[in-house]
Write an enzyme that holds these catalytic residues in place. Structure first.
Site, PDB file in Angstrom:
ATOM      1  CG  HIS A 276       4.832  -6.906   2.874  1.00 31.04           C
ATOM      2  ND1 HIS A 276       5.040  -6.735   1.530  1.00 31.04           N
ATOM      3  CD2 HIS A 276       4.413  -5.695   3.341  1.00 31.04           C
ATOM      4  CE1 HIS A 276       4.763  -5.473   1.194  1.00 31.04           C
ATOM      5  NE2 HIS A 276       4.377  -4.833   2.272  1.00 31.04           N
TER       6      HIS A 276
ATOM      7  CG  LEU B  42      -2.023  -1.070   1.231  1.00 30.83           C
ATOM      8  CD1 LEU B  42      -2.778  -1.040   2.551  1.00 30.83           C
ATOM      9  CD2 LEU B  42      -2.976  -0.900   0.060  1.00 30.83           C
TER      10      LEU B  42
HETATM   11 ZN    ZN Z   1       3.733  -2.943   2.637  1.00 35.44          ZN
END
Ligand code: ZN
Length: 162
Positions: free
Chosen positions: A127, A86
């Site tokens: 992540h 994002l």
């Molecule tokens: Zn990320």
């Protein structure tokens, strides 16, 4: 909450461990979940909303999860997945990471918990833990792909500023 994107220095700073789970922190978790669902995304780390505390939220379609002070305990196997972030919107890269990920941390009540993440869930654990260490998926790219990604990001930044 506003999602910080590539170029924002906060994404490169390591987050501090959480010592007290108080109402402020629980409100942050709620806001982070809302921000993740609105985006939409499958995971969100505190850095991405400008907070330097070790917490991430996630939901790969099995319900919301949150982990404080996450630590990768063990990984095994390899799995290639077209990964996005994002904070690096619109760019996806095939990245090889572990297929099985064992992670531990604290739950909303401060109790120690540990999870096994297979494929996508393991990917999210890796992540988001990277984010908390000030790392981005860009750091996981090979040299040539990294160069291309940097070019795309710089061109986009220039287009936005002109
Ligand atoms: Zn990320």
């Amino acid at each position: 909450m506003q999602i910080r994107t590539w170029g924002d220095p906060v994404l490169r700073q390591p987050a501090a461990p959480i010592e007290n789970i108080d109402d402020t922190l629980l409100k942050l978790v709620d806001d982070m979940l809302q921000t993740m669902y609105d985006a939409p995304g499958v995971g969100l780390a505190a850095q991405q909303v400008g907070v330097l505390q070790q917490v991430f939220v996630y939901d790969i379609g099995e319900g919301p999860g949150v982990l404080f002070n996450p630590e990768i305990v063990e990984t095994s196997g390899e799995w290639i997945y077209e990964e996005g972030c994002l904070s690096v919107p619109g760019l996806f890269f095939p990245i090889t990471r572990a297929e099985e990920v064992h992670i531990r941390g604290l739950d909303l009540d401060g109790n120690p918990v540990s999870f096994e993440g297979h494929e996508l869930l393991g990917r999210v654990f890796l992540h988001e833990t990277d984010h908390l260490h000030g790392q981005l998926l860009l750091d996981r790219l090979d040299k040539a792909t990294h160069k291309q990604a940097m070019r795309a990001l710089r061109e986009r930044a220039m287009a936005q500023n002109s």
